[in-house]
Design an enzyme around this catalytic site. Structure first.
Site, PDB file in Angstrom:
ATOM      1  N   GLY A 167     122.628 129.111  47.287  1.00 50.73           N
ATOM      2  CA  GLY A 167     121.810 129.339  46.594  1.00 50.73           C
ATOM      3  C   GLY A 167     121.939 129.600  45.559  1.00 50.73           C
ATOM      4  O   GLY A 167     122.969 130.009  45.233  1.00 50.73           O
ATOM      5  N   SER A 168     120.863 129.576  44.945  1.00 52.97           N
ATOM      6  CA  SER A 168     120.594 130.532  43.449  1.00 52.97           C
ATOM      7  C   SER A 168     121.598 132.246  43.488  1.00 52.97           C
ATOM      8  O   SER A 168     121.083 132.560  44.618  1.00 52.97           O
ATOM      9  CB  SER A 168     119.744 130.621  42.929  1.00 52.97           C
ATOM     10  OG  SER A 168     118.096 130.486  43.772  1.00 52.97           O
ATOM     11  N   GLU A 191     119.897 134.154  42.221  1.00 44.76           N
ATOM     12  CA  GLU A 191     118.426 134.918  41.942  1.00 44.76           C
ATOM     13  C   GLU A 191     118.235 134.850  43.144  1.00 44.76           C
ATOM     14  O   GLU A 191     117.144 135.964  43.943  1.00 44.76           O
ATOM     15  CB  GLU A 191     117.620 133.896  41.838  1.00 44.76           C
ATOM     16  CG  GLU A 191     115.893 134.589  41.387  1.00 44.76           C
ATOM     17  CD  GLU A 191     115.238 133.126  40.958  1.00 44.76           C
ATOM     18  OE1 GLU A 191     115.709 132.242  40.372  1.00 44.76           O
ATOM     19  OE2 GLU A 191     113.924 133.837  40.710  1.00 44.76           O
ATOM     20  N   GLY A 231     119.937 134.703  46.202  1.00 43.91           N
ATOM     21  CA  GLY A 231     120.607 135.592  47.542  1.00 43.91           C
ATOM     22  C   GLY A 231     119.806 137.064  46.923  1.00 43.91           C
ATOM     23  O   GLY A 231     120.322 137.813  47.610  1.00 43.91           O
ATOM     24  N   CYS A 245     127.935 124.153  42.277  1.00 42.25           N
ATOM     25  CA  CYS A 245     127.671 125.795  41.901  1.00 42.25           C
ATOM     26  C   CYS A 245     129.012 125.741  40.839  1.00 42.25           C
ATOM     27  O   CYS A 245     129.279 126.384  40.045  1.00 42.25           O
ATOM     28  CB  CYS A 245     127.686 126.106  43.144  1.00 42.25           C
ATOM     29  SG  CYS A 245     129.003 125.888  44.338  1.00 42.25           S
ATOM     30  N   LYS A 295     118.137 125.834  57.579  1.00 37.16           N
ATOM     31  CA  LYS A 295     116.912 124.924  57.292  1.00 37.16           C
ATOM     32  C   LYS A 295     117.323 124.548  56.389  1.00 37.16           C
ATOM     33  O   LYS A 295     118.498 124.937  55.175  1.00 37.16           O
ATOM     34  CB  LYS A 295     116.172 126.001  56.394  1.00 37.16           C
ATOM     35  CG  LYS A 295     114.871 126.042  55.782  1.00 37.16           C
ATOM     36  CD  LYS A 295     114.059 126.260  54.799  1.00 37.16           C
ATOM     37  CE  LYS A 295     114.631 126.468  54.487  1.00 37.16           C
ATOM     38  NZ  LYS A 295     114.632 125.038  52.922  1.00 37.16           N
ATOM     39  N   GLU A 326     123.431 129.220  33.977  1.00 41.90           N
ATOM     40  CA  GLU A 326     123.286 128.685  35.162  1.00 41.90           C
ATOM     41  C   GLU A 326     123.408 127.479  35.072  1.00 41.90           C
ATOM     42  O   GLU A 326     122.109 127.322  34.961  1.00 41.90           O
ATOM     43  CB  GLU A 326     123.655 128.544  36.490  1.00 41.90           C
ATOM     44  CG  GLU A 326     124.381 127.332  37.525  1.00 41.90           C
ATOM     45  CD  GLU A 326     124.555 128.077  38.732  1.00 41.90           C
ATOM     46  OE1 GLU A 326     123.062 128.362  39.686  1.00 41.90           O
ATOM     47  OE2 GLU A 326     124.944 127.656  39.648  1.00 41.90           O
TER      48      GLU A 326
HETATM   49  P1  NAD Z   1     117.414 127.987  45.394  1.00 44.78           P
HETATM   50  O1  NAD Z   1     117.982 128.944  45.540  1.00 44.78           O
HETATM   51  O2  NAD Z   1     116.106 127.883  44.459  1.00 44.78           O
HETATM   52  O3  NAD Z   1     117.105 127.344  47.166  1.00 44.78           O
HETATM   53  C1  NAD Z   1     119.040 127.376  47.851  1.00 44.78           C
HETATM   54  C2  NAD Z   1     117.957 127.208  49.347  1.00 44.78           C
HETATM   55  O4  NAD Z   1     117.116 128.847  49.659  1.00 44.78           O
HETATM   56  C3  NAD Z   1     116.864 125.922  49.474  1.00 44.78           C
HETATM   57  O5  NAD Z   1     116.905 125.606  50.839  1.00 44.78           O
HETATM   58  C4  NAD Z   1     115.468 127.540  49.320  1.00 44.78           C
HETATM   59  O6  NAD Z   1     114.428 126.320  50.318  1.00 44.78           O
HETATM   60  C5  NAD Z   1     116.096 127.813  50.301  1.00 44.78           C
HETATM   61  N1  NAD Z   1     114.912 129.244  49.314  1.00 44.78           N
HETATM   62  C6  NAD Z   1     114.672 129.663  48.451  1.00 44.78           C
HETATM   63  N2  NAD Z   1     113.690 130.681  48.314  1.00 44.78           N
HETATM   64  C7  NAD Z   1     114.124 131.262  49.548  1.00 44.78           C
HETATM   65  C8  NAD Z   1     113.884 132.727  49.257  1.00 44.78           C
HETATM   66  N3  NAD Z   1     113.119 133.522  49.250  1.00 44.78           N
HETATM   67  N4  NAD Z   1     114.003 133.180  51.018  1.00 44.78           N
HETATM   68  C9  NAD Z   1     114.970 132.022  51.762  1.00 44.78           C
HETATM   69  N5  NAD Z   1     115.483 131.133  51.222  1.00 44.78           N
HETATM   70  C10 NAD Z   1     114.985 130.755  50.327  1.00 44.78           C
HETATM   71  O7  NAD Z   1     118.891 127.127  44.966  1.00 44.78           O
HETATM   72  P2  NAD Z   1     118.518 125.852  44.846  1.00 44.78           P
HETATM   73  O8  NAD Z   1     118.192 125.485  43.884  1.00 44.78           O
HETATM   74  O9  NAD Z   1     118.507 124.907  45.922  1.00 44.78           O
HETATM   75  O10 NAD Z   1     120.301 125.509  44.533  1.00 44.78           O
HETATM   76  C11 NAD Z   1     121.495 125.304  43.630  1.00 44.78           C
HETATM   77  C12 NAD Z   1     122.017 126.951  43.770  1.00 44.78           C
HETATM   78  O11 NAD Z   1     122.443 126.852  44.507  1.00 44.78           O
HETATM   79  C13 NAD Z   1     122.854 127.000  42.265  1.00 44.78           C
HETATM   80  O12 NAD Z   1     122.470 128.435  41.689  1.00 44.78           O
HETATM   81  C14 NAD Z   1     124.636 126.886  43.100  1.00 44.78           C
HETATM   82  O13 NAD Z   1     125.027 127.182  41.895  1.00 44.78           O
HETATM   83  C15 NAD Z   1     123.964 127.594  44.667  1.00 44.78           C
HETATM   84  N6  NAD Z   1     125.262 127.079  45.359  1.00 44.78           N
HETATM   85  C16 NAD Z   1     126.097 126.833  45.316  1.00 44.78           C
HETATM   86  C17 NAD Z   1     127.406 127.058  45.814  1.00 44.78           C
HETATM   87  C18 NAD Z   1     128.239 127.758  46.504  1.00 44.78           C
HETATM   88  O14 NAD Z   1     129.034 128.203  47.277  1.00 44.78           O
HETATM   89  N7  NAD Z   1     128.399 129.142  45.873  1.00 44.78           N
HETATM   90  C19 NAD Z   1     127.450 125.943  46.927  1.00 44.78           C
HETATM   91  C20 NAD Z   1     126.067 125.270  46.360  1.00 44.78           C
HETATM   92  C21 NAD Z   1     125.061 125.565  45.783  1.00 44.78           C
END
Ligand code: NAD
Length: 790
Positions: free
Chosen positions: A244-245, A247, A249, A300, A192, A397
């Site tokens: 992703g974030s 939170e 995670g 990130c 997704k 962040e």
């Molecule tokens: P996000 O966590 O809000 O969303 C990431 C993904 O998760 C999206 O596809 C979103 O639709 C999905 N999502 C949101 N809530 C969910 C839930 N409850 N259950 C399952 N899926 C859910 O993050 P974002 O704002 O899209 O991205 C930014 C974050 O990603 C930043 O914190 C950044 O540091 C991190 N990031 C990390 C890396 C890495 O390799 N460590 C790389 C890129 C981005």
């Protein structure tokens, strides 16, 4: 006008990248059917859609089908149906498919780059020169892994059906990081993309169709948190890979606890960019531009905390300001643009809110006086000085073009400041003295360290973090491991612990020996449990075998402090650790009969079997003693003028809850690999046979093991495992116990997102040859990039 005047009068003319190809693609596609499931294009079953817009002007780009639960069900079913054939396909055939994907992406490189820039807002120079080429490299690199899987990972099976959820900041690159290793390993995928940036994933699915990817091998579904949660919670999925974030995670960590799903989390960061006084300051300024203003700081691993040595701080900040004044904020498709818009209005609002809060907390925020387009979600590059270490801009962040500056005087202070964060993703170290840089790199709690550089990535070098930046690696060997099933053969389920009853009701011990008090072992000393309670231990026949201390939350806290305070063990040379472990084995070998008697008594097995267990435990200890100075890192040679040192570092403090079956062999098989690579350990031994562990105190005491390297707390495994899981100063946790205990350990670990491995409530045949599985679990791979050349 003379030549000098002419030079200064020169300005940039607009250099727009053509978007006609992307527009034609957008116009020709039927986005009403944008879910790619079982090799076919589908509308959402409930007919739901969402919009994706161009962040530089807010204009609608496409209406995308939004997957509901039934669509996710269909995608998982398709991936499940495709799994047997795909995983049985030969490595060569899988390699050809990965290669075909890479080549097809190359043929549509420009279209992918333009789509990425209009959907995300990133400057075309970045999508064209960095995102797309790296994504292609990932597929071509992994073709080789697919073909060499049998020789490089003999006997390993794919993890199965994989659910993958990615963010919007590098939509295509994150997709490549997820799908390429999964396909190479023989997994099938439900991915997704983020709801802000679905377009390149749609084009990628078209590429899969043309590249001969079998129906159901790659399924791409769209939507937001709801669709993501439906993937995470789906019982038909074997592994979740999330970027992703932190939170979200955490939510995923809790949601998957006890499900048996394999999990990797690539989360946020607050990376330090450290400039020493002997750095090449001009190069460091250029590095900084890349470190924090690349992709508008929505990275990130953005170097969002500048730590600069006090002696050069003023001069360096002046250079940074001059350079910032020349950054060009503008349209993503203009090839001169350095900084495009943020991805969405909500992200812009968030960045503004954090900057305002940082200023309220004392930061002085400076922005250059440069032109900004009238429409779009632009945020000027921002430099925050006067930032206290607790300021929100130093801790949170921001995920935007905001740099927080702090100064330091000494190397030690730089390391302390750099590590003063709950994250641990990346760091940059700038010094012309390579000795200083290589001395600092291992001290930084970060999965990637760039020396005199920043934001360098390669498919062959793992990327990922420590602490709240998540666990698991993407890229390279380590990344592939994430898509392979565990190598242990799992045995029957472990029954929940039931206290043994006294057979005769007298509860008296056999024999007339002097009464022995069995305490806890913390910080190299035998200590009474804090609560001053004891726990009776029964033999298998129901006779009293003795009593052990009943460890509590406080005892675990003391043990963790002792483990953390022990520097002698992690800082010892591998050779030194190896000798101490050999010595431990040697001393245990002098007490074979005694331990065999104890095991036979407590387990009810034969004396012969118990003796075999002790002998095998000594052999196992010998094996890990030998591996202490052999389980080493690697050197990668990426397609850049750098070498990458993939160093093995200990995870830190590891909590271990050891099994009841094979009480000595199980314990040794877990504790020895953790110790061999330099971790310190808090051990909760078998609840039915804790005396096997307490008998070890003396062996440990006279084997030169430094105080605090091994700490042993006896008591109720269920309770102590949960305390270890909740403890924020425990970095890793291994649990072999009943399913409920394993599940709780996973749930409670979400606080600091420690690395948890459990046997998922199944027993393990500890007599199997040990291999490297536990050594891998006992290390973090830190990739240190070292450039060369002038
Ligand atoms: P996000 O966590 O809000 O969303 C990431 C993904 O998760 C999206 O596809 C979103 O639709 C999905 N999502 C949101 N809530 C969910 C839930 N409850 N259950 C399952 N899926 C859910 O993050 P974002 O704002 O899209 O991205 C930014 C974050 O990603 C930043 O914190 C950044 O540091 C991190 N990031 C990390 C890396 C890495 O390799 N460590 C790389 C890129 C981005």
């Amino acid at each position: 006008m003379n030549i000098v005047e002419r030079y200064h009068a020169m300005d940039y003319a607009a250099a727009p990248e053509a978007r006609s190809g992307a527009d034609a693609w957008l116009a020709s596609r039927d986005f009403a059917k944008s879910l790619f499931i079982a090799g076919a294009w589908r509308a959402s079953a409930e007919g739901r859609t969402f919009e994706t817009a161009d962040p530089s002007n807010g204009k609608l780009l496409a209406k995308i089908s939004e997957a509901g639960e039934s669509d996710i069900d269909a995608a998982v079913a398709a991936a499940r149906a495709a799994l047997p054939k795909w995983s049985a396909t030969s490595g060569y055939e899988r390699a050809k498919v990965l290669y075909a994907i890479g080549r097809a992406m190359q043929r549509h490189q420009r279209l992918l780059a333009v789509l990425e820039s209009i959907d995300n807002g990133k400057p075309i120079r970045e999508s064209r020169d960095i995102d797309v080429p790296l994504a292609i490299r990932h597929f071509i690199h992994h073709a080789g892994w697919a073909q060499s899987l049998d020789t490089q990972f003999p006997g390993r099976k794919p993890a199965g059906v994989v659910g993958q959820i990615i963010p919007w900041n590098f939509p295509l690159l994150m997709l490549a990081w997820k799908i390429a290793p999964a396909l190479a390993a023989g997994c099938t995928v439900v991915l997704k993309p983020a709801e802000f940036t679905p377009l390149t994933a749609v084009l990628f699915a078209e590429i899969c169709e043309r590249a001969g990817v079998g129906a159901g091998v790659v399924n791409i579904v769209h939507g937001g948190p709801e669709a993501g949660a439906a993937i995470v919670n789906h019982p038909g999925i074997d592994k979740i890979a999330f970027t992703g974030s932190s939170e979200v995670g955490r939510i995923i960590r809790r949601a998957t606890a006890g499900s048996g799903k394999k999990l990797s989390l690539e989360l946020g960061g607050k990376s330090a960019f450290i400039v020493f006084e002997n750095a090449d300051l001009d190069s460091a300024v250029e590095g900084l531009v890349d470190g924090i203003w690349f992709n508008q700081g929505q990275v990130c691993c953005a170097g969002s905390r500048l730590l600069v040595q006090e002696s050069v701080a003023e001069a360096f900040i002046a250079k940074v300001k001059t350079r910032m004044s020349r950054l060009r904020v503008g349209a993503p498709l203009d090839k001169n643009t350095d900084i495009g818009p943020l991805v969405d209005r909500s992200q812009l609002d968030r960045v503004r809110r954090l900057v305002a809060e940082g200023a309220k907390q004392g930061a002085v925020c400076w922005q250059p006086d440069c032109d900004v387009p009238a429409t779009g979600y632009y945020h000027l590059p921002t430099l925050a000085t006067g930032v206290a270490p607790a300021n929100i801009l130093a801790q949170e962040e921001v995920f935007g073009p905001v740099l927080a500056v702090m100064t330091f005087r000494t190397l030690e202070e730089a390391v302390e400041l750099a590590n003063n964060t709950r994250y641990g993703l990346a760091a940059s170290v700038w010094s012309e003295n390579i000795n200083v840089a290589l001395h600092v790199a291992p001290q930084l709690k970060a999965g990637v360290v760039w020396i005199n550089g920043t934001n360098m990535f390669d498919a062959a070098s793992g990327f990922g973090g420590y602490r709240e930046s998540g666990f698991g690696r993407e890229g390279g060997r380590e990344g592939l491991e994430e898509y392979l099933a565990a190598s242990e053969t799992q045995g029957p389920a472990i029954a929940p612990a039931v206290p043994r009853k006294a057979a005769s009701g007298d509860g008296k011990a056999d024999g007339n020996g002097i009464d022995r008090t069995t305490k806890l072992f913390i910080g190299g000393k035998q200590v009474r449990p804090d609560g001053n309670y004891s726990l009776p231990v029964m033999t298998a026949k129901g006779r009293a075998a003795g009593e052990v201390g009943l460890g509590s939350r406080k005892d675990i806290r003391d043990a963790v402090s002792a483990a953390r305070a022990c520097k002698a063990w992690p800082e010892a040379t591998a050779y030194n650790r190896s000798q101490v472990l050999y010595y431990l084995a040697e001393n245990l070998s002098g007490r074979v009969e005694e331990f065999a008697a104890r095991i036979a008594d407590l387990s009810g097995g034969s004396r012969k079997a118990a003796k075999a267990e002790v002998e095998m435990s000594i052999e196992r200890l010998f094996y890990y003693s030998g591996m202490a100075d052999k389980f080493e890192g690697r050197v990668h040679q990426p397609p850049a003028r750098s070498v990458v040192l993939a160093l093995h570092e200990p995870v830190g403090v590891i909590g271990i809850v050891a099994p009841d079956e094979a009480p000595l062999l199980g314990l040794v098989s877990l504790v020895a690999p953790a110790l061999a690579v330099g971790n310190t350990v808090v051990l909760v031994p078998s609840a039915t046979a804790p005396l096997v562990a307490t008998d070890l105190y003396q062996v440990i005491e006279y084997s030169d093991v430094p105080a605090g390297a091994i700490n042993i707390v006896t008591g109720h495994a269920a309770e102590l495992a949960a305390v270890l899981a909740m403890h924020d100063d425990v970095d890793g946790l291994w649990v072999v116990a009943a399913a409920a205990i394993c599940a709780r350990a996973e749930t409670e670990s979400s606080g600091n997102l420690k690395r948890v491995w459990t046997g998922h409530g199944r027993s393990i045949d500890w007599r199997m040859p040990p291999g490297e599985a536990f050594l891998r679990r006992a290390v973090e791979v830190k990739n240190v990039w070292v450039p060369y050349g002038d």
